[in-house]
Design a protein around this motif. Sequence first.
Motif, PDB file in Angstrom:
ATOM      1  N   ILE A 250     -94.480  29.643  59.666  1.00 37.27           N
ATOM      2  CA  ILE A 250     -95.910  29.722  59.372  1.00 37.27           C
ATOM      3  C   ILE A 250     -96.158  30.444  58.051  1.00 37.27           C
ATOM      4  O   ILE A 250     -96.975  30.011  57.228  1.00 37.27           O
ATOM      5  N   GLU A 251     -95.449  31.547  57.817  1.00 30.86           N
ATOM      6  CA  GLU A 251     -95.607  32.286  56.567  1.00 30.86           C
ATOM      7  C   GLU A 251     -95.179  31.433  55.374  1.00 30.86           C
ATOM      8  O   GLU A 251     -95.801  31.473  54.307  1.00 30.86           O
ATOM      9  N   ALA A 252     -94.116  30.660  55.547  1.00 28.28           N
ATOM     10  CA  ALA A 252     -93.652  29.773  54.481  1.00 28.28           C
ATOM     11  C   ALA A 252     -94.661  28.664  54.224  1.00 28.28           C
ATOM     12  O   ALA A 252     -94.873  28.250  53.069  1.00 28.28           O
ATOM     13  N   ALA A 253     -95.295  28.180  55.288  1.00 24.57           N
ATOM     14  CA  ALA A 253     -96.321  27.134  55.139  1.00 24.57           C
ATOM     15  C   ALA A 253     -97.524  27.669  54.377  1.00 24.57           C
ATOM     16  O   ALA A 253     -98.105  26.968  53.539  1.00 24.57           O
TER      17      ALA A 253
ATOM     18  N   TYR B 106    -102.261  21.239  50.111  1.00 24.25           N
ATOM     19  CA  TYR B 106    -101.955  20.502  51.340  1.00 24.25           C
ATOM     20  C   TYR B 106    -101.322  19.143  51.061  1.00 24.25           C
ATOM     21  O   TYR B 106    -100.357  18.750  51.710  1.00 24.25           O
ATOM     22  N   VAL B 107    -101.871  18.417  50.111  1.00 25.24           N
ATOM     23  CA  VAL B 107    -101.422  17.045  49.863  1.00 25.24           C
ATOM     24  C   VAL B 107     -99.946  17.000  49.477  1.00 25.24           C
ATOM     25  O   VAL B 107     -99.184  16.148  49.946  1.00 25.24           O
ATOM     26  N   LYS B 108     -99.503  17.907  48.617  1.00 26.26           N
ATOM     27  CA  LYS B 108     -98.124  17.906  48.140  1.00 26.26           C
ATOM     28  C   LYS B 108     -97.178  18.649  49.082  1.00 26.26           C
ATOM     29  O   LYS B 108     -95.958  18.498  48.977  1.00 26.26           O
ATOM     30  N   ALA B 109     -97.721  19.435  49.981  1.00 22.28           N
ATOM     31  CA  ALA B 109     -96.881  20.207  50.905  1.00 22.28           C
ATOM     32  C   ALA B 109     -96.109  19.277  51.834  1.00 22.28           C
ATOM     33  O   ALA B 109     -96.653  18.313  52.360  1.00 22.28           O
ATOM     34  N   SER B 110     -94.844  19.550  52.030  1.00 19.00           N
ATOM     35  CA  SER B 110     -93.998  18.757  52.918  1.00 19.00           C
ATOM     36  C   SER B 110     -93.133  19.700  53.739  1.00 19.00           C
ATOM     37  O   SER B 110     -92.975  20.882  53.400  1.00 19.00           O
ATOM     38  N   LEU B 111     -92.562  19.182  54.812  1.00 22.08           N
ATOM     39  CA  LEU B 111     -91.684  20.017  55.622  1.00 22.08           C
ATOM     40  C   LEU B 111     -90.480  20.482  54.806  1.00 22.08           C
ATOM     41  O   LEU B 111     -89.992  21.597  54.975  1.00 22.08           O
ATOM     42  N   ALA B 112     -90.024  19.629  53.889  1.00 17.15           N
ATOM     43  CA  ALA B 112     -88.890  19.985  53.046  1.00 17.15           C
ATOM     44  C   ALA B 112     -89.231  21.166  52.140  1.00 17.15           C
ATOM     45  O   ALA B 112     -88.428  22.093  51.961  1.00 17.15           O
ATOM     46  N   GLN B 113     -90.426  21.145  51.564  1.00 14.58           N
ATOM     47  CA  GLN B 113     -90.846  22.226  50.684  1.00 14.58           C
ATOM     48  C   GLN B 113     -91.059  23.514  51.469  1.00 14.58           C
ATOM     49  O   GLN B 113     -90.710  24.606  51.015  1.00 14.58           O
TER      50      GLN B 113
ATOM     51  N   ILE C 183     -84.688  27.839  55.277  1.00 16.65           N
ATOM     52  CA  ILE C 183     -84.089  27.275  56.491  1.00 16.65           C
ATOM     53  C   ILE C 183     -83.996  25.758  56.318  1.00 16.65           C
ATOM     54  O   ILE C 183     -84.467  25.208  55.318  1.00 16.65           O
ATOM     55  N   SER C 184     -83.411  25.067  57.274  1.00 14.88           N
ATOM     56  CA  SER C 184     -83.295  23.616  57.199  1.00 14.88           C
ATOM     57  C   SER C 184     -84.576  22.945  57.693  1.00 14.88           C
ATOM     58  O   SER C 184     -85.321  23.514  58.502  1.00 14.88           O
ATOM     59  N   THR C 185     -84.811  21.739  57.200  1.00 15.60           N
ATOM     60  CA  THR C 185     -85.969  20.966  57.658  1.00 15.60           C
ATOM     61  C   THR C 185     -85.858  20.668  59.150  1.00 15.60           C
ATOM     62  O   THR C 185     -86.849  20.651  59.876  1.00 15.60           O
ATOM     63  N   GLY C 186     -84.620  20.458  59.599  1.00 14.64           N
ATOM     64  CA  GLY C 186     -84.396  20.170  61.008  1.00 14.64           C
ATOM     65  C   GLY C 186     -84.827  21.317  61.908  1.00 14.64           C
ATOM     66  O   GLY C 186     -85.301  21.092  63.030  1.00 14.64           O
ATOM     67  N   LEU C 187     -84.689  22.541  61.426  1.00 19.88           N
ATOM     68  CA  LEU C 187     -85.090  23.694  62.226  1.00 19.88           C
ATOM     69  C   LEU C 187     -86.603  23.746  62.377  1.00 19.88           C
ATOM     70  O   LEU C 187     -87.123  24.129  63.433  1.00 19.88           O
TER      71      LEU C 187
ATOM     72  N   SER D 160     -88.454  21.055  62.436  1.00 18.33           N
ATOM     73  CA  SER D 160     -88.736  19.954  63.367  1.00 18.33           C
ATOM     74  C   SER D 160     -88.429  20.346  64.810  1.00 18.33           C
ATOM     75  O   SER D 160     -88.990  19.766  65.756  1.00 18.33           O
ATOM     76  N   TYR D 161     -87.559  21.332  65.008  1.00 17.42           N
ATOM     77  CA  TYR D 161     -87.258  21.816  66.357  1.00 17.42           C
ATOM     78  C   TYR D 161     -88.461  22.539  66.955  1.00 17.42           C
ATOM     79  O   TYR D 161     -88.708  22.472  68.165  1.00 17.42           O
ATOM     80  N   HIS D 162     -89.240  23.221  66.092  1.00 22.09           N
ATOM     81  CA  HIS D 162     -90.389  23.999  66.548  1.00 22.09           C
ATOM     82  C   HIS D 162     -91.712  23.230  66.437  1.00 22.09           C
ATOM     83  O   HIS D 162     -92.632  23.474  67.224  1.00 22.09           O
ATOM     84  N   PHE D 163     -91.807  22.319  65.468  1.00 23.66           N
ATOM     85  CA  PHE D 163     -93.034  21.547  65.251  1.00 23.66           C
ATOM     86  C   PHE D 163     -92.663  20.083  65.061  1.00 23.66           C
ATOM     87  O   PHE D 163     -91.747  19.759  64.305  1.00 23.66           O
ATOM     88  N   SER D 164     -93.393  19.194  65.735  1.00 22.72           N
ATOM     89  CA  SER D 164     -93.022  17.773  65.728  1.00 22.72           C
ATOM     90  C   SER D 164     -93.149  17.132  64.354  1.00 22.72           C
ATOM     91  O   SER D 164     -92.346  16.271  63.977  1.00 22.72           O
ATOM     92  N   ASP D 165     -94.155  17.532  63.578  1.00 23.68           N
ATOM     93  CA  ASP D 165     -94.334  16.980  62.236  1.00 23.68           C
ATOM     94  C   ASP D 165     -95.261  17.891  61.431  1.00 23.68           C
ATOM     95  O   ASP D 165     -95.640  18.969  61.905  1.00 23.68           O
ATOM     96  N   LYS D 166     -95.626  17.469  60.244  1.00 20.96           N
ATOM     97  CA  LYS D 166     -96.478  18.276  59.380  1.00 20.96           C
ATOM     98  C   LYS D 166     -97.830  18.546  60.034  1.00 20.96           C
ATOM     99  O   LYS D 166     -98.341  19.671  59.979  1.00 20.96           O
ATOM    100  N   SER D 167     -98.408  17.538  60.659  1.00 20.09           N
ATOM    101  CA  SER D 167     -99.719  17.703  61.290  1.00 20.09           C
ATOM    102  C   SER D 167     -99.670  18.738  62.407  1.00 20.09           C
ATOM    103  O   SER D 167    -100.577  19.562  62.549  1.00 20.09           O
TER     104      SER D 167
END
Length: 217
Positions: free
Chosen positions: A23-26, A35-42, A49-53, A55-62
Amino acid sequence: MKDANKEKGRQSFIAEARREQIIEAAIKTLDDIGYVKASLAQIAKNADISTGLISYHFSDKSDLMNHLLTNLLERSTTYILERVGKEDTPQKKLHTFIVASLAYQGTHRERNIALLEIIFNARTPDNIPYYKLSDDQEDLIMKELRQILYDGQEQGVFGNFNIEVMCNLIQGGIGEYTLNNSITKKVDLETYSTELTNIIEKAVFSSKETNLLNDGR
């Protein structure tokens, strides 16, 4: 059994700490690139941390942004209401409400920007912008402000005005400081807070109360 419960509690603590890290990273990502340019990778990059981690806690960006939005609203609401709750008169409560609302913006700039980015850019699965949604649950901040103004009128210290209009005026004045860059460049937060408080107090106090207030300053 005790060892199992202890391990379960430890895992829960670690998971909660990881979600807080995400959440702090977001928040940082929304402040940096919007918001528009923000991605899980960023966001993963900012959290180291990894993008997969994520995705373990949140299903997607939304899903992540919905959790973040709730988190941001709860924190700002708690900050303001805790301070207002320490006051014992409508006059003091109103003054503290305005000051605390603006103080939160000044001390939590990144969070405020993240909140605005989500509200004005996020959309529902039906492509409806968040800011156009009607909230079925009453805003606790607005509920508190209405109660302050109502109590002030009932006790005869506030004048006769439409509470809904006054609520809109006060919240508009508070929110304008964050949204209007031309204001923030010309007027510092402390000055804006003092001036807005003075203007609102003159608008809501009855003539008798305004005279008493001015005499005491």
